[in-house]
Design an enzyme around this catalytic site. Structure first.
Site, mmCIF file in Angstrom:
data_model
loop_
_atom_site.group_PDB
_atom_site.id
_atom_site.type_symbol
_atom_site.label_atom_id
_atom_site.label_comp_id
_atom_site.label_asym_id
_atom_site.label_seq_id
_atom_site.Cartn_x
_atom_site.Cartn_y
_atom_site.Cartn_z
ATOM 1 N N ASN A 192 8.254 -5.483 -0.641
ATOM 2 C CA ASN A 192 7.910 -4.396 -0.048
ATOM 3 C C ASN A 192 6.464 -4.194 0.295
ATOM 4 O O ASN A 192 5.843 -3.627 -0.393
ATOM 5 C CB ASN A 192 8.594 -3.204 -0.641
ATOM 6 C CG ASN A 192 8.517 -1.905 0.206
ATOM 7 O OD1 ASN A 192 7.792 -2.010 1.387
ATOM 8 N ND2 ASN A 192 9.001 -0.610 -0.100
ATOM 9 N N GLU A 236 12.932 -9.324 2.075
ATOM 10 C CA GLU A 236 12.257 -8.234 2.315
ATOM 11 C C GLU A 236 12.890 -6.956 1.861
ATOM 12 O O GLU A 236 14.138 -6.735 2.238
ATOM 13 C CB GLU A 236 12.136 -8.112 3.921
ATOM 14 C CG GLU A 236 11.192 -7.055 4.468
ATOM 15 C CD GLU A 236 11.419 -7.134 5.837
ATOM 16 O OE1 GLU A 236 11.900 -7.956 6.661
ATOM 17 O OE2 GLU A 236 10.726 -6.244 6.605
ATOM 18 N N ARG A 290 12.883 4.329 12.567
ATOM 19 C CA ARG A 290 11.663 5.344 12.684
ATOM 20 C C ARG A 290 10.762 4.678 13.928
ATOM 21 O O ARG A 290 11.212 4.415 14.851
ATOM 22 C CB ARG A 290 11.122 4.931 11.400
ATOM 23 C CG ARG A 290 11.880 5.295 10.226
ATOM 24 C CD ARG A 290 11.287 5.158 8.745
ATOM 25 N NE ARG A 290 10.114 5.992 8.632
ATOM 26 C CZ ARG A 290 9.013 5.738 7.592
ATOM 27 N NH1 ARG A 290 9.188 4.730 6.958
ATOM 28 N NH2 ARG A 290 8.096 6.603 7.665
ATOM 29 N N HIS A 347 12.890 -2.422 1.931
ATOM 30 C CA HIS A 347 12.309 -1.189 2.203
ATOM 31 C C HIS A 347 13.155 -0.234 1.705
ATOM 32 O O HIS A 347 14.203 -0.294 1.874
ATOM 33 C CB HIS A 347 12.246 -1.173 3.786
ATOM 34 C CG HIS A 347 11.389 -2.248 4.369
ATOM 35 N ND1 HIS A 347 9.921 -2.076 4.266
ATOM 36 C CD2 HIS A 347 11.726 -3.230 5.145
ATOM 37 C CE1 HIS A 347 9.361 -3.137 4.878
ATOM 38 N NE2 HIS A 347 10.422 -3.978 5.438
ATOM 39 N N ALA A 365 3.081 -0.860 5.049
ATOM 40 C CA ALA A 365 2.779 -1.033 6.132
ATOM 41 C C ALA A 365 2.313 -2.156 6.556
ATOM 42 O O ALA A 365 2.394 -2.702 7.828
ATOM 43 C CB ALA A 365 1.484 0.230 6.377
ATOM 44 N N TYR A 383 11.298 8.815 1.522
ATOM 45 C CA TYR A 383 11.405 7.771 0.491
ATOM 46 C C TYR A 383 12.058 7.929 -0.915
ATOM 47 O O TYR A 383 11.959 7.201 -1.822
ATOM 48 C CB TYR A 383 9.624 7.226 0.297
ATOM 49 C CG TYR A 383 9.076 6.783 1.413
ATOM 50 C CD1 TYR A 383 9.679 5.765 1.971
ATOM 51 C CD2 TYR A 383 7.912 7.384 2.030
ATOM 52 C CE1 TYR A 383 8.869 5.216 3.113
ATOM 53 C CE2 TYR A 383 7.253 6.951 3.015
ATOM 54 C CZ TYR A 383 7.819 5.716 3.511
ATOM 55 O OH TYR A 383 7.283 5.150 4.694
ATOM 56 N N PRO A 410 0.773 -1.204 0.006
ATOM 57 C CA PRO A 410 0.098 0.016 0.134
ATOM 58 C C PRO A 410 0.866 1.186 0.172
ATOM 59 O O PRO A 410 1.818 1.253 0.577
ATOM 60 C CB PRO A 410 -0.853 -0.229 1.190
ATOM 61 C CG PRO A 410 -0.136 -1.027 2.246
ATOM 62 C CD PRO A 410 0.485 -2.135 1.172
ATOM 63 N N ASN A 411 0.199 2.161 -0.956
ATOM 64 C CA ASN A 411 0.998 3.461 -0.650
ATOM 65 C C ASN A 411 2.393 3.819 -1.819
ATOM 66 O O ASN A 411 2.606 4.847 -1.861
ATOM 67 C CB ASN A 411 1.025 4.206 0.511
ATOM 68 C CG ASN A 411 -0.262 4.133 1.394
ATOM 69 O OD1 ASN A 411 -1.224 4.867 0.772
ATOM 70 N ND2 ASN A 411 -0.369 3.635 2.647
ATOM 71 N N ARG A 416 5.192 11.001 -2.430
ATOM 72 C CA ARG A 416 4.787 10.597 -1.058
ATOM 73 C C ARG A 416 6.053 10.746 -0.021
ATOM 74 O O ARG A 416 7.094 10.113 -0.274
ATOM 75 C CB ARG A 416 4.428 9.176 -1.037
ATOM 76 C CG ARG A 416 4.279 8.642 0.473
ATOM 77 C CD ARG A 416 4.305 6.783 0.302
ATOM 78 N NE ARG A 416 3.987 6.305 1.834
ATOM 79 C CZ ARG A 416 4.377 5.213 2.145
ATOM 80 N NH1 ARG A 416 4.566 4.301 1.408
ATOM 81 N NH2 ARG A 416 4.091 4.944 3.297
#
Ligand code: DQA
Length: 145
Positions: free
Chosen positions: A77, A101, A110, A103, A80, A25, A12-13, A20
């Site tokens: 990725n 994985e 964070r 990111h 969330a 990012y 998502p996103n 964004r």
């Protein structure tokens, strides 16, 4: 069997990359990242299938599909969903295809709610914190699997 095929699944996103929170990012769009991956994949003798969905179940279905296709690896990725999705963890554990994985940011530096990774509990490796380059480094890892 698609032994040279690497699925690159985005949650998502991530369709909004480029606009964004660019301070977190970066300014590359998902299309830019797909282009970088296609170039590097060609050099590595691989093919990439880059997809994005805002829906958890699509990601689960695509993990199953990568397995059914006999893909070499999945770069995931999950956005969330990384931090919430037992369904994704179960899917990763249910398939034979190795999952790496990915990111752009480093979630461990964070907010505390980003410090848990369900995806990481099933993945064979992770690449994070390198911006768009995280995907390229993850593809290079996948090439060595
Ligand atoms: C992200 C990190 C996640 O915590 C966040 O929810 C994202 C993007 C990253 O690529 O840095 O959507 O996966």
């Amino acid at each position: 069997m698609s032994a040279n095929l690497v699925y690159v699944l985005n949650g998502p996103n991530l369709n909004l990359l480029g606009m964004r929170e660019p301070e977190i990012y970066g300014s590359d769009t998902l299309d830019d990242i797909a282009g970088m991956l296609e170039d590097r994949a060609q050099e590595l003798g691989l093919e990439v299938e880059v997809r994005q969905s805002n829906h958890e179940g699509h990601l689960v279905d695509w993990l199953h599909e990568a397995n059914a296709e006999g893909a070499k690896a999945v770069l995931l990725n999950a956005g969330a969903y990384t931090h919430t999705s037992i369904a994704l963890l179960d899917a990763i554990k249910s398939i034979k295809v190795p999952v790496i994985e990915v990111h752009l940011s480093d979630p461990m530096t964070r907010e505390p709610f980003r410090h848990v990774s369900y995806v990481g509990m099933g993945a064979v490796g992770e690449v994070k914190g390198l911006g768009a380059q995280s995907y390229v480094v993850a593809l290079e890892k996948a090439a060595k699997l």
